[in-house]
Enzyme design. Structure first.
Site, PDB file in Angstrom:
ATOM      1  N   HIS A  31       0.687  -1.285  -0.384  1.00 56.38           N
ATOM      2  CA  HIS A  31       0.006   0.380  -0.140  1.00 56.38           C
ATOM      3  C   HIS A  31       0.837   1.408   0.350  1.00 56.38           C
ATOM      4  CE1 HIS A  31      -4.097   2.586   0.580  1.00 56.38           C
ATOM      5  NE2 HIS A  31      -2.848   3.436   1.248  1.00 56.38           N
ATOM      6  N   CYS A  32       1.173   1.599  -1.032  1.00 58.14           N
ATOM      7  CA  CYS A  32       1.998   2.824  -0.408  1.00 58.14           C
ATOM      8  C   CYS A  32       1.196   3.900  -2.425  1.00 58.14           C
ATOM      9  CB  CYS A  32       3.108   2.744  -1.210  1.00 58.14           C
ATOM     10  SG  CYS A  32       3.421   1.933  -2.776  1.00 58.14           S
ATOM     11  N   HIS A  33       2.145   5.390  -2.892  1.00 60.30           N
ATOM     12  CA  HIS A  33       1.048   5.904  -3.812  1.00 60.30           C
ATOM     13  C   HIS A  33       2.446   6.866  -4.467  1.00 60.30           C
ATOM     14  CE1 HIS A  33      -2.581   5.627  -1.384  1.00 60.30           C
ATOM     15  NE2 HIS A  33      -2.203   5.311  -0.288  1.00 60.30           N
ATOM     16  N   TYR A  49      -6.131  17.757  -1.001  1.00 55.15           N
ATOM     17  CA  TYR A  49      -5.070  18.103  -0.923  1.00 55.15           C
ATOM     18  C   TYR A  49      -4.407  18.252  -1.898  1.00 55.15           C
ATOM     19  CZ  TYR A  49      -3.895  13.017  -1.248  1.00 55.15           C
ATOM     20  OH  TYR A  49      -3.815  11.881  -1.608  1.00 55.15           O
ATOM     21  N   SER A  77      -6.442  10.017  -4.060  1.00 53.40           N
ATOM     22  CA  SER A  77      -7.330  10.938  -4.863  1.00 53.40           C
ATOM     23  C   SER A  77      -6.643  11.941  -5.579  1.00 53.40           C
ATOM     24  CB  SER A  77      -8.407  11.424  -3.662  1.00 53.40           C
ATOM     25  OG  SER A  77      -7.714  11.915  -2.523  1.00 53.40           O
ATOM     26  N   ARG A 124     -10.645   0.519  -6.294  1.00 55.02           N
ATOM     27  CA  ARG A 124     -10.642   1.417  -5.301  1.00 55.02           C
ATOM     28  C   ARG A 124     -11.988   2.422  -4.861  1.00 55.02           C
ATOM     29  NH1 ARG A 124      -7.185   6.158  -1.680  1.00 55.02           N
ATOM     30  NH2 ARG A 124      -7.138   4.329   0.474  1.00 55.02           N
ATOM     31  N   HIS A 180      -6.307  -0.494   5.962  1.00 56.36           N
ATOM     32  CA  HIS A 180      -6.043  -0.078   7.354  1.00 56.36           C
ATOM     33  C   HIS A 180      -7.107  -0.722   7.994  1.00 56.36           C
ATOM     34  CE1 HIS A 180      -3.941   2.213   4.726  1.00 56.36           C
ATOM     35  NE2 HIS A 180      -4.412   3.541   4.426  1.00 56.36           N
ATOM     36  N   ASP A 248       1.879   2.830   2.976  1.00 50.66           N
ATOM     37  CA  ASP A 248       1.297   4.052   3.558  1.00 50.66           C
ATOM     38  C   ASP A 248       1.776   5.226   2.685  1.00 50.66           C
ATOM     39  OD1 ASP A 248      -1.423   5.567   2.816  1.00 50.66           O
ATOM     40  OD2 ASP A 248      -0.890   6.335   4.843  1.00 50.66           O
ATOM     41  N   ASN A 253      -1.992  13.496   2.770  1.00 49.56           N
ATOM     42  CA  ASN A 253      -2.563  14.750   3.480  1.00 49.56           C
ATOM     43  C   ASN A 253      -2.349  14.217   5.244  1.00 49.56           C
ATOM     44  OD1 ASN A 253      -4.828  15.969   2.953  1.00 49.56           O
ATOM     45  ND2 ASN A 253      -6.051  14.664   3.079  1.00 49.56           N
TER      46      ASN A 253
HETATM   47  O1  LIG Z   1      -4.498   6.637   1.287  1.00 53.48           O
HETATM   48  C1  LIG Z   1      -4.536   6.442   1.931  1.00 53.48           C
HETATM   49  O2  LIG Z   1      -3.761   5.468   3.061  1.00 53.48           O
HETATM   50  C2  LIG Z   1      -5.437   7.517   2.960  1.00 53.48           C
HETATM   51  C3  LIG Z   1      -5.368   8.694   2.817  1.00 53.48           C
HETATM   52  C4  LIG Z   1      -5.307   9.441   1.680  1.00 53.48           C
HETATM   53  C5  LIG Z   1      -6.457   8.563   0.726  1.00 53.48           C
HETATM   54  O3  LIG Z   1      -6.513   7.444   0.808  1.00 53.48           O
HETATM   55  C6  LIG Z   1      -6.187   9.240  -1.155  1.00 53.48           C
HETATM   56  O4  LIG Z   1      -5.850  10.440  -1.159  1.00 53.48           O
HETATM   57  O5  LIG Z   1      -6.469   8.459  -1.409  1.00 53.48           O
HETATM   58  C7  LIG Z   1      -6.062   9.268   3.856  1.00 53.48           C
HETATM   59  O6  LIG Z   1      -6.614   8.569   4.727  1.00 53.48           O
HETATM   60  O7  LIG Z   1      -5.726  10.469   2.991  1.00 53.48           O
END
Ligand SMILES: O=C(O)/C=C(\CC(=O)C(=O)O)C(=O)O
Length: 297
Positions: A31-33, A49, A77, A124, A180, A248, A253
Site C-alpha cells: 500500500h503506497c502511492h 489536497y 484521490s 478502489r 487500514h 502508505d 494528507n
Molecule cells: O491513501 C491512504 O492511505 C489514506 C488517505 C489518502 C487517500 O486515501 C487518497 O488520497 O486516496 C487518507 O486517509 O487521507
C-alpha cells in the site's frame, strides 16, 4: 505537514531511518502511492489536497532503503480517475510494481482491459467524505460486476460506516481488500467495539482481505504506536492468510505526525512475530493477489 510557499503539502519524512527489522527477500510494500510529478501528471481539479511531487524515483529509492522488493501502488484521490501517474510508475518499475486503479464507474470494458495490461489488478472505492465528493454505490456495484478476471475491489471507509456499507459490500462478487482495517479505534485493545465489528465482517466471507497498515493514522498515542501493536497483532494471527502490509508512503494528507518509514517497518515483527507470519504478510498473501501467475498452485 509542511506547506511550501507553493501551497503544496509535503507529507513524508525527509530522512527516514534504516529499519532495525530486515524484511525477508521478496517482501512487498502493498500500500503506497505516487504523486505526480505534477508537470507530467497534473492533479485532479477535485483534489482535496495538493501535494509536492512524490514520483516513482523517490518511491523506488525508499523501497530499496527499507529492504523491500516490490510495490503495490494505489491510485491516490488527488489524481482522481486519471490513472496515468500510477501507470507510469508501474511501467518504470521493471515488473516490480502493480497497482490499484480508481475509475469512473462508466469506464468501458476495453479501458479496464488496458488498465490490466498496464499492471492494475483492482479498483478502489473511497468512502471518506474528506477525500471524495461522492461515492455512488449503485454505479460502483455495476462496475464491480465486470472487472477483468482475477481482480479485486479495495474499499476505504471509517469504522462508523461499516454497518451502513454492509449490504453494498456483501453484494460485491469479487474479493474485497479493506484499507487500514476500516480505521478502527485501536485504543480500546483487540476486543474494542470497532475491532469486534471488523472481525464479524471478516467472518462473514472468507474472501475479505485487509491491510494491517497505518499505525500513524490510527494510533493517537503516536510513535511507537503501542496501542496499534496491541490491538492488531491478534487480528494478524487469527486472519493470517488474508492480511497485507504497506507503508502508505507518501502518507497522503498527513497533517500532524509524519511517520518515520523505518519505524513503520519496525512495526512488522510486533504484529507478525514469527518468520512464518512475516512471510505470509509480506510475500505469500500479496503475491496471491497481485502476481498470481508467479505463485505455484
Ligand atoms: O491513501 C491512504 O492511505 C489514506 C488517505 C489518502 C487517500 O486515501 C487518497 O488520497 O486516496 C487518507 O486517509 O487521507
Amino acid at each position: 505537514m509542511s506547506v511550501k510557499e507553493t501551497g503544496r503539502i509535503i507529507s513524508w519524512h525527509g530522512n527516514p531511518s534504516k529499519p532495525l527489522y530486515t524484511p525477508p527477500p521478496g517482501a512487498i510494500d502493498a500500500h503506497c502511492h505516487v504523486f505526480g510529478p505534477m508537470a507530467d501528471f497534473p492533479f485532479s481539479a477535485k483534489a482535496k489536497y495538493l501535494p509536492e511531487d512524490a514520483g516513482p524515483d523517490r518511491l523506488f529509492a525508499l523501497r530499496d532503503h527499507l529492504g523491500f522488493a516490490r510495490n503495490v501502488i494505489v491510485q491516490a484521490s488527488c489524481h482522481g480517475t486519471d490513472n496515468a501517474a500510477t501507470l507510469d510508475a508501474i511501467a518504470k518499475s521493471n515488473g516490480k510494481a502493480r497497482g490499484v486503479a480508481v475509475v469512473d464507474p462508466a469506464i468501458s470494458d476495453a479501458d479496464l482491459a488496458a488498465l490490466h495490461d498496464g499492471g492494475m489488478r483492482g479498483i478502489r472505492f473511497n468512502f471518506l467524505k474528506r477525500l471524495v465528493d461522492d461515492a455512488p454505490k449503485d454505479k460502483f456495484l455495476e462496475v464491480a460486476q465486470r472487472l477483468p478476471a482475477g481482480w479485486h475491489v479495495v474499499i476505504y471507509f471509517e469504522a462508523d460506516i461499516l454497518a451502513e456499507l454492509r449490504p453494498f459490500m456483501d453484494a460485491i462478487p469479487v474479493p474485497l481488500v479493506i484499507d487500514h482495517m476500516g480505521r478502527p479505534d485501536v485504543t480500546h485493545g483487540p476486543d474494542g467495539v470497532d475491532m469486534k465489528a471488523f472481525r464479524a465482517f471478516l467472518d462473514s466471507r472468507d474472501d475479505i482481505w485487509f491491510k494491517a497498515t497505518c499505525p500513524d493514522r490510527l494510533d493517537p498515542n503516536g510513535d511507537p504506536w503501542n496501542s496499534f501493536a496491541d490491538a492488531i497483532a491478534p487480528l494478524v494471527a487469527d486472519y493470517q492468510d488474508r492480511v497485507l502490509w504497506g507503508t502508505d508512503w507518501p502518507h497522503p494528507n498527513m497533517q500532524d505526525a509524519i511517520p518515520d518509514d523505518g519505524h513503520l517497518v519496525d512495526m512488522i515483527p510486533r504484529i507478525a512475530p514469527t518468520a512464518e507470519l512475516q512471510r505470509k504478510l509480506l510475500i505469500d498473501n500479496p503475491m496471491r493477489l497481485y502476481w498470481p501467475e508467479e505463485v505455484s498452485a
